[in-house]
Design an enzyme around this catalytic site. Sequence first.
Site, PDB file in Angstrom:
ATOM      1  CG  HIS A  12      20.285 -80.120 -20.876  1.00  0.00           C
ATOM      2  ND1 HIS A  12      21.270 -79.306 -20.366  1.00  0.00           N
ATOM      3  CD2 HIS A  12      20.183 -81.172 -20.018  1.00  0.00           C
ATOM      4  CE1 HIS A  12      21.755 -79.864 -19.254  1.00  0.00           C
ATOM      5  NE2 HIS A  12      21.111 -80.986 -19.023  1.00  0.00           N
ATOM      6  CE  LYS A  40      23.095 -78.546 -14.204  1.00  0.00           C
ATOM      7  NZ  LYS A  40      22.154 -79.218 -15.120  1.00  0.00           N
ATOM      8  CG  HIS A 115      24.036 -87.271 -18.575  1.00  0.00           C
ATOM      9  ND1 HIS A 115      24.238 -86.434 -17.502  1.00  0.00           N
ATOM     10  CD2 HIS A 115      25.269 -87.483 -19.102  1.00  0.00           C
ATOM     11  CE1 HIS A 115      25.539 -86.168 -17.393  1.00  0.00           C
ATOM     12  NE2 HIS A 115      26.172 -86.790 -18.361  1.00  0.00           N
TER      13      HIS A 115
END
Length: 120
Positions: A12, A40, A115
């Site tokens: 990310h 993904k 996350h």
Amino acid sequence: CETAYQKFLRQHYDNPKSNVGRNYCNAMMQRRELTKPTCKDVNSFIHEKKQDILDVCTDKGGKAYKDGLRVSLKPFSVTTCKHKGGSTRPPCEYKENKSERYIVIRCNNRNEPVHFDESI
Ligand code: C5P
């Protein structure tokens, strides 16, 4: 081996936004190993300083959101890659959507992001 925070960064964090040619998402999803063994479905890359992302885990740059998540106090530059459909096996084809959005993340007890939930 890779910690949860290192995995978050691999998946990310991309600052400054990499110059990878014509299709940013196709290249980055492969480069960050998000296309093996299958493509993904959705993945977001944040184009902001690492410290600014870390700050979302503290009062400096974030605040509590639902379910123990944290939301950034300011919008971040984010590219979200979405798998185009068809086969979920590589080669994976993505479309990209880049804009300024508030990020919603989960942090560990050392105030590291682990996350990426969504951007809003
Ligand atoms: O929403 P869902 O649970 O399917 O998301 C799974 C994973 O997809 C997240 O953990 C995150 O890595 C990625 N994701 C993302 N950006 C979004 C939504 C999901 O990177 N906007």
